[in-house]
Motif scaffolding. Sequence first.
Motif, PDB file in Angstrom:
ATOM      1  N   LEU A 281      26.387 -18.220   3.817  1.00  0.00           N
ATOM      2  CA  LEU A 281      27.746 -18.101   3.122  1.00  0.00           C
ATOM      3  C   LEU A 281      27.681 -17.498   1.769  1.00  0.00           C
ATOM      4  O   LEU A 281      28.437 -16.654   1.556  1.00  0.00           O
ATOM      5  N   VAL A 282      26.726 -17.881   1.234  1.00  0.00           N
ATOM      6  CA  VAL A 282      26.620 -17.489  -0.186  1.00  0.00           C
ATOM      7  C   VAL A 282      26.039 -16.106  -0.204  1.00  0.00           C
ATOM      8  O   VAL A 282      26.771 -15.172  -0.966  1.00  0.00           O
ATOM      9  N   ALA A 283      25.102 -15.401   0.416  1.00  0.00           N
ATOM     10  CA  ALA A 283      24.659 -14.348   0.712  1.00  0.00           C
ATOM     11  C   ALA A 283      25.710 -13.297   1.111  1.00  0.00           C
ATOM     12  O   ALA A 283      25.911 -12.333   0.693  1.00  0.00           O
ATOM     13  N   LEU A 284      26.754 -13.885   2.053  1.00  0.00           N
ATOM     14  CA  LEU A 284      27.873 -13.072   2.496  1.00  0.00           C
ATOM     15  C   LEU A 284      28.863 -12.695   1.402  1.00  0.00           C
ATOM     16  O   LEU A 284      29.392 -11.492   1.136  1.00  0.00           O
ATOM     17  N   VAL A 285      29.288 -13.896   0.669  1.00  0.00           N
ATOM     18  CA  VAL A 285      30.042 -13.707  -0.802  1.00  0.00           C
ATOM     19  C   VAL A 285      29.262 -12.583  -1.511  1.00  0.00           C
ATOM     20  O   VAL A 285      30.157 -11.567  -2.130  1.00  0.00           O
ATOM     21  N   ASN A 286      28.037 -12.610  -1.714  1.00  0.00           N
ATOM     22  CA  ASN A 286      27.221 -11.604  -2.610  1.00  0.00           C
ATOM     23  C   ASN A 286      27.323 -10.376  -2.069  1.00  0.00           C
ATOM     24  O   ASN A 286      27.637  -9.337  -2.872  1.00  0.00           O
ATOM     25  N   ILE A 287      27.389 -10.063  -0.972  1.00  0.00           N
ATOM     26  CA  ILE A 287      27.586  -8.793  -0.293  1.00  0.00           C
ATOM     27  C   ILE A 287      28.814  -8.313  -0.559  1.00  0.00           C
ATOM     28  O   ILE A 287      29.029  -7.317  -0.834  1.00  0.00           O
ATOM     29  N   MET A 288      29.786  -9.149  -0.465  1.00  0.00           N
ATOM     30  CA  MET A 288      31.508  -8.735  -0.547  1.00  0.00           C
ATOM     31  C   MET A 288      31.600  -8.616  -1.950  1.00  0.00           C
ATOM     32  O   MET A 288      32.354  -7.584  -2.106  1.00  0.00           O
ATOM     33  N   LEU A 301      27.674 -14.843  -6.774  1.00  0.00           N
ATOM     34  CA  LEU A 301      28.159 -16.117  -6.928  1.00  0.00           C
ATOM     35  C   LEU A 301      27.620 -16.814  -7.940  1.00  0.00           C
ATOM     36  O   LEU A 301      27.956 -17.509  -8.727  1.00  0.00           O
ATOM     37  N   GLU A 302      25.996 -16.691  -7.981  1.00  0.00           N
ATOM     38  CA  GLU A 302      25.089 -17.595  -8.558  1.00  0.00           C
ATOM     39  C   GLU A 302      25.427 -17.112  -9.892  1.00  0.00           C
ATOM     40  O   GLU A 302      25.459 -18.087 -10.760  1.00  0.00           O
ATOM     41  N   ARG A 303      25.443 -15.973 -10.409  1.00  0.00           N
ATOM     42  CA  ARG A 303      25.608 -15.490 -11.733  1.00  0.00           C
ATOM     43  C   ARG A 303      26.896 -16.025 -12.245  1.00  0.00           C
ATOM     44  O   ARG A 303      26.903 -16.364 -13.462  1.00  0.00           O
ATOM     45  N   MET A 304      28.154 -15.870 -11.491  1.00  0.00           N
ATOM     46  CA  MET A 304      29.204 -16.415 -11.964  1.00  0.00           C
ATOM     47  C   MET A 304      29.351 -17.838 -12.189  1.00  0.00           C
ATOM     48  O   MET A 304      29.949 -18.263 -13.336  1.00  0.00           O
TER      49      MET A 304
END
Length: 422
Positions: A281-288, A301-304
């Motif tokens: 899910l985190v990877a999906l958010v990062n792709i988006m 997301l991790e950077r934010m």
Amino acid sequence: MFSLLSLQSLLGLAVIVGVCWLLSENRTAFPWRLTLGAVLVQAALVLMVFGLPGADHVLGAITGAVDGLDQATQAGTQFIFGYLVGTGPQPYETTTDSIFVFAFRVLPLILVISALSALLWHWRVLKWLIRGFGFLFQRTMGLGGASALAVAANIFLGMIESPIVIRAYLDKLTRSELFLLMVVGLATVAGSTMVAYATILGGVLPNAAGHVLVASIISAPAGVALARILIPEREAQSGVAADYDSGLKYDSSIDAIVKGTADGLMVVLNISAVLIVFVALVALVNIMIGWIIVGGDPLTLERMLGWMFTPVAWLSGVPWSEAGQAGWLLGVKLTQTEFKAFIELGNIPAGDMSERTRMLMTYALCGFANVGSVGITVTGLSVLVPDRREEVLGMVWKALFAGFLATLMSASIVGAMPASVF
């Protein structure tokens, strides 16, 4: 000697308590005695484990036990999975000297420790340890018998196994006590996972096993204090008394090993599933959001979350120069579980992070307070006490907040200690 970083950690401790007080359901009912008792218990436990003469021998014994369990587990794992384990003699030459596969190096440890924990419970070793900590929490923080027993159980058992110990009393707990049970479950980790964390960090943090053990122990009183600040106990509502004849029983040593292994398998499957889903899910958010470029790199997301948690990490006692990296680890823990965060912490080369920061992050990450655990908490308590499901749903996100802060409170306590203690 105390340093500016120690004072920085004390400031962080004050901020954590202050934020919880501002969000309290009853600010006039601040539990002074309980909060002070929790802080003193945390400080005393840290000093006892790391500061007393001969502590090095105790920590060496703990590390040796963890290494022995790891070696024994790898022997059993290699028998089943062969060269995929990456240790010991290989059936044919591999392209790397050290293969680390999470599924084969970490998860099998949980099976072994789960079986061993069940056996120690059947032999009454864990029962006496839990009883001792329960007595300590009753005397120092004024907890009711059932709450004290559940808090103590959380140090060694999981956040679902520990309520089973007091299952007969769950429907009698007050709202404040039920919330406390949830918070402590999210603030601590299970004994079956402690060894796994220590194994991941063993190569980059001295006395990693000792720090992981102490982290889970001292986060229990931290969770108690913050839970009682957020939802104080009402007057005339006393804690439920509990005996130590728990409903968690095994028929024999073999029965304990078999059932402990089965319970461990459920934990392994749950950890694997949660990691797969939340990393995906985190990877999906990062792709988006990856099309947004910040500082020359794609936004993630991790950077934010890292930016958001940078001042939080600093307040725990981390130098500002390393607070960004520490904040990023806190974000990973919240969204992708503490397992992923510990793996990332273990992957940071020794020279790229100071020993102090690595130690503080071990305490800050050592807890089940992540988004995935919210579902586990609700599901587990809904099965154990279905009549209070709506009550659990109404408090679970607040419990996540308190559990997350409890581990930061533990890191702040450790950060406030003189450097000579460690």
